[in-house]
Scaffold this motif. Structure first.
Motif, PDB file in Angstrom:
ATOM      1  N   LEU A 140       0.851  -1.183   0.000  1.00  0.00           N
ATOM      2  CA  LEU A 140       0.000   0.000   0.000  1.00  0.00           C
ATOM      3  C   LEU A 140       0.892   1.240   0.000  1.00  0.00           C
ATOM      4  N   PRO A 141       0.430   2.353  -0.595  1.00  0.00           N
ATOM      5  CA  PRO A 141       1.277   3.549  -0.697  1.00  0.00           C
ATOM      6  C   PRO A 141       1.567   4.187   0.664  1.00  0.00           C
ATOM      7  N   VAL A 142       2.826   4.518   0.889  1.00  0.00           N
ATOM      8  CA  VAL A 142       3.247   5.257   2.087  1.00  0.00           C
ATOM      9  C   VAL A 142       4.251   6.322   1.666  1.00  0.00           C
ATOM     10  N   LEU A 143       4.349   7.362   2.473  1.00  0.00           N
ATOM     11  CA  LEU A 143       5.312   8.429   2.253  1.00  0.00           C
ATOM     12  C   LEU A 143       6.127   8.603   3.524  1.00  0.00           C
ATOM     13  N   ASN A 144       7.361   9.033   3.388  1.00  0.00           N
ATOM     14  CA  ASN A 144       8.164   9.332   4.568  1.00  0.00           C
ATOM     15  C   ASN A 144       7.426  10.384   5.383  1.00  0.00           C
ATOM     16  N   PRO A 145       6.981  10.083   6.606  1.00  0.00           N
ATOM     17  CA  PRO A 145       6.100  11.003   7.336  1.00  0.00           C
ATOM     18  C   PRO A 145       6.816  12.281   7.750  1.00  0.00           C
ATOM     19  N   PRO A 146       6.105  13.418   7.748  1.00  0.00           N
ATOM     20  CA  PRO A 146       6.719  14.700   8.112  1.00  0.00           C
ATOM     21  C   PRO A 146       6.999  14.833   9.601  1.00  0.00           C
ATOM     22  N   LEU A 147       6.284  14.079  10.445  1.00  0.00           N
ATOM     23  CA  LEU A 147       6.493  14.115  11.897  1.00  0.00           C
ATOM     24  C   LEU A 147       6.786  12.701  12.378  1.00  0.00           C
ATOM     25  N   LYS A 148       7.871  12.557  13.126  1.00  0.00           N
ATOM     26  CA  LYS A 148       8.276  11.223  13.565  1.00  0.00           C
ATOM     27  C   LYS A 148       8.532  11.144  15.070  1.00  0.00           C
ATOM     28  N   GLY A 149       8.312  12.227  15.801  1.00  0.00           N
ATOM     29  CA  GLY A 149       8.632  12.228  17.225  1.00  0.00           C
ATOM     30  C   GLY A 149       7.939  11.111  17.986  1.00  0.00           C
ATOM     31  N   PHE A 150       6.682  10.843  17.628  1.00  0.00           N
ATOM     32  CA  PHE A 150       5.921   9.745  18.222  1.00  0.00           C
ATOM     33  C   PHE A 150       5.257   8.966  17.093  1.00  0.00           C
ATOM     34  N   LEU A 151       5.158   7.649  17.268  1.00  0.00           N
ATOM     35  CA  LEU A 151       4.705   6.799  16.170  1.00  0.00           C
ATOM     36  C   LEU A 151       3.253   7.034  15.781  1.00  0.00           C
ATOM     37  N   ARG A 152       2.432   7.540  16.714  1.00  0.00           N
ATOM     38  CA  ARG A 152       1.029   7.797  16.337  1.00  0.00           C
ATOM     39  C   ARG A 152       0.949   8.817  15.204  1.00  0.00           C
ATOM     40  N   TRP A 153       1.925   9.733  15.140  1.00  0.00           N
ATOM     41  CA  TRP A 153       1.959  10.693  14.030  1.00  0.00           C
ATOM     42  C   TRP A 153       2.612  10.058  12.809  1.00  0.00           C
ATOM     43  N   ALA A 154       3.754   9.390  13.026  1.00  0.00           N
ATOM     44  CA  ALA A 154       4.488   8.812  11.902  1.00  0.00           C
ATOM     45  C   ALA A 154       3.618   7.815  11.134  1.00  0.00           C
ATOM     46  N   TYR A 155       2.921   6.950  11.848  1.00  0.00           N
ATOM     47  CA  TYR A 155       2.134   5.907  11.187  1.00  0.00           C
ATOM     48  C   TYR A 155       0.974   6.498  10.393  1.00  0.00           C
ATOM     49  N   THR A 156       0.179   7.343  11.019  1.00  0.00           N
ATOM     50  CA  THR A 156      -1.002   7.866  10.325  1.00  0.00           C
ATOM     51  C   THR A 156      -0.623   8.858   9.224  1.00  0.00           C
ATOM     52  N   LEU A 157       0.389   9.690   9.474  1.00  0.00           N
ATOM     53  CA  LEU A 157       0.782  10.680   8.464  1.00  0.00           C
ATOM     54  C   LEU A 157       1.525  10.043   7.295  1.00  0.00           C
ATOM     55  N   SER A 158       2.146   8.875   7.510  1.00  0.00           N
ATOM     56  CA  SER A 158       2.774   8.200   6.371  1.00  0.00           C
ATOM     57  C   SER A 158       1.719   7.726   5.376  1.00  0.00           C
ATOM     58  N   ILE A 159       0.482   7.529   5.869  1.00  0.00           N
ATOM     59  CA  ILE A 159      -0.629   7.164   4.983  1.00  0.00           C
ATOM     60  C   ILE A 159      -1.196   8.408   4.308  1.00  0.00           C
ATOM     61  N   THR A 160      -1.594   9.404   5.104  1.00  0.00           N
ATOM     62  CA  THR A 160      -2.293  10.556   4.536  1.00  0.00           C
ATOM     63  C   THR A 160      -1.381  11.466   3.717  1.00  0.00           C
ATOM     64  N   SER A 161      -0.095  11.547   4.078  1.00  0.00           N
ATOM     65  CA  SER A 161       0.804  12.451   3.360  1.00  0.00           C
ATOM     66  C   SER A 161       1.037  12.010   1.917  1.00  0.00           C
ATOM     67  N   ALA A 162       0.693  10.768   1.609  1.00  0.00           N
ATOM     68  CA  ALA A 162       0.827  10.276   0.237  1.00  0.00           C
ATOM     69  C   ALA A 162      -0.286  10.824  -0.661  1.00  0.00           C
ATOM     70  N   HIS A 163      -1.216  11.609  -0.087  1.00  0.00           N
ATOM     71  CA  HIS A 163      -2.371  12.127  -0.831  1.00  0.00           C
ATOM     72  C   HIS A 163      -2.410  13.657  -0.720  1.00  0.00           C
ATOM     73  N   GLU A 164      -2.261  14.315  -1.833  1.00  0.00           N
ATOM     74  CA  GLU A 164      -2.137  15.778  -1.853  1.00  0.00           C
ATOM     75  C   GLU A 164      -3.358  16.474  -1.259  1.00  0.00           C
ATOM     76  N   GLU A 165      -4.529  15.858  -1.379  1.00  0.00           N
ATOM     77  CA  GLU A 165      -5.748  16.510  -0.890  1.00  0.00           C
ATOM     78  C   GLU A 165      -5.778  16.646   0.636  1.00  0.00           C
ATOM     79  N   THR A 166      -4.857  15.972   1.333  1.00  0.00           N
ATOM     80  CA  THR A 166      -4.833  16.070   2.801  1.00  0.00           C
ATOM     81  C   THR A 166      -3.976  17.233   3.300  1.00  0.00           C
ATOM     82  N   ILE A 167      -3.228  17.874   2.417  1.00  0.00           N
ATOM     83  CA  ILE A 167      -2.263  18.902   2.838  1.00  0.00           C
ATOM     84  C   ILE A 167      -2.924  20.082   3.549  1.00  0.00           C
ATOM     85  N   PRO A 168      -4.045  20.659   3.042  1.00  0.00           N
ATOM     86  CA  PRO A 168      -4.679  21.767   3.781  1.00  0.00           C
ATOM     87  C   PRO A 168      -5.118  21.360   5.188  1.00  0.00           C
TER      88      PRO A 168
END
Length: 350
Positions: free
Chosen positions: A6-34
């Motif tokens: 499944l598509p993943v992107l290097n997450p922009p926040l990695k300090g805690f995994l709850r951000w890294a995991y979910t943002l690695s999914i959503t950051s792969a989609h441009e419509e989530t940026i705003p």
């Protein structure tokens, strides 16, 4: 399909995994940026870490529950505990997760990371943790996973099916012996959201909360605890933490000195990137003091984090003096920049 990723992107926040995991999914989609830039403004930390002998933390705050618990509008979320999965035979777990991935679900599995060979805790004391699975190769008997490895770097790697089974088996035993609590296993499916333009009001509310050292996020479900500090007030407790480190305070537990500075740098970098986004989108006019102010703040925090990493390898007598200086600078400079940003977002002239 014997292999799926499944598509993943290097997450922009990695300090805690709850951000890294979910943002690695959503950051792969441009419509989530705003949505991303409408959020991740507030910080919080615990206040009574010395009195209660608890680990100190500083983190982004988006209300309660945390990001793993149904808190991302672009992720369809399911969660299960070990009680529900009790009847699933150990040898069936790899197929179970492979089937979910094949159906478009990312898996965040609660297990004992001490059984995973890339982990820093490998073959040491049990380490209950969440592991992110986004793909598999059935013929090679491996899952594609993301985690912090034994060097402390967040990266994508492969976990053999057998190691995953061993980690789940160990977690079952830990739960049976009441040595840990069940933090659940999660399944996320990316669901395109209705258009989510930048939410100016949400951003202004968070910025004001930050300036006032309070929170109004999700108050309908959560009363902020007396033991937590928000926004600008986190600097007082961050300084308290490093004073305790410098003085070898015996009440400190589970020290993680560098992570706090890493999260602080991520916050300043995120604020700098947010301001650039707002200018590029024409939401606020360009303001040199604001743009350069946060860029400089971000650079200083990155330098401070890296200096602390070197300090942990070879002690630097000036390190704690430098920390005090930088934290005091944040206390003085950041409110001025945040008030300027609020004024620009409200459309008022400076």
């Amino acid at each position: 399909m014997n292999a799926v990723q499944l598509p993943v992107l290097n997450p922009p926040l990695k300090g805690f995994l709850r951000w890294a995991y979910t943002l690695s999914i959503t950051s792969a989609h441009e419509e989530t940026i705003p949505w991303y830039y409408s959020n991740f403004i507030q910080l919080f930390c615990n206040k009574k870490f010395l009195e209660h002998g608890r680990q100190y933390y500083i983190d982004f705050f988006r209300g309660k529950p945390n990001e793993l618990n149904f808190n991302n509008p672009f992720l369809l979320t399911c969660s299960v505990n070990y009680t529900i999965l009790e009847s699933l035979a150990l040898e069936s777990w790899p197929k179970f997760f492979a089937d979910q991935i094949r159906n478009g679900y990312y898996c965040v599995v609660f297990l004992d990371e001490a059984k995973l060979s890339p982990a820093a805790s490998y073959q040491k004391e049990p380490f209950p943790h969440h592991l992110f699975l986004y793909g598999f190769d059935w013929e090679a008997s491996v899952f594609d996973a993301s985690m912090f490895d034994n060097t402390g770097v967040y990266r994508n790697l492969q976990i053999p099916f057998q190691e995953l089974v061993d980690a789940i088996k160990s977690m079952r035993q830990l739960l049976k012996n009441n040595l840990t609590s069940d933090h659940h296993t999660y399944f996320y499916k990316y669901e395109p959201h209705s258009p989510y333009p930048f939410d100016k009001m949400a951003a202004i509310d968070q910025l004001r909360d930050y300036l006032n050292g309070e929170t109004h996020l999700n108050r309908i479900n959560y009363n902020p605890d007396e033991e937590e500090a928000f926004g600008i007030k986190v600097y007082d407790y961050l300084q308290m933490y490093y004073d305790a480190v410098e003085n070898n305070d015996t009440r400190l537990v589970d020290r993680n000195d560098v992570r706090h500075l890493h999260v602080l740098w991520e916050h300043k970098r995120m604020m700098s990137e947010r301001i650039e986004f707002l200018v590029d989108e024409g939401i606020i006019p360009y303001d040199g003091e604001l743009v350069e102010g946060y860029k400089e703040m971000s650079n200083r925090m990155l330098k401070l984090r890296d200096q602390y990493i070197r300090h942990e390898i070879r002690a630097d007598k000036e390190m704690y003096k430098r920390l005090r200086l930088r934290i005091n600078e944040l206390r003085e400079e950041e409110p001025v920049l945040l008030q300027k940003l609020i004024t620009l977002l409200e459309g008022r002239h400076l």
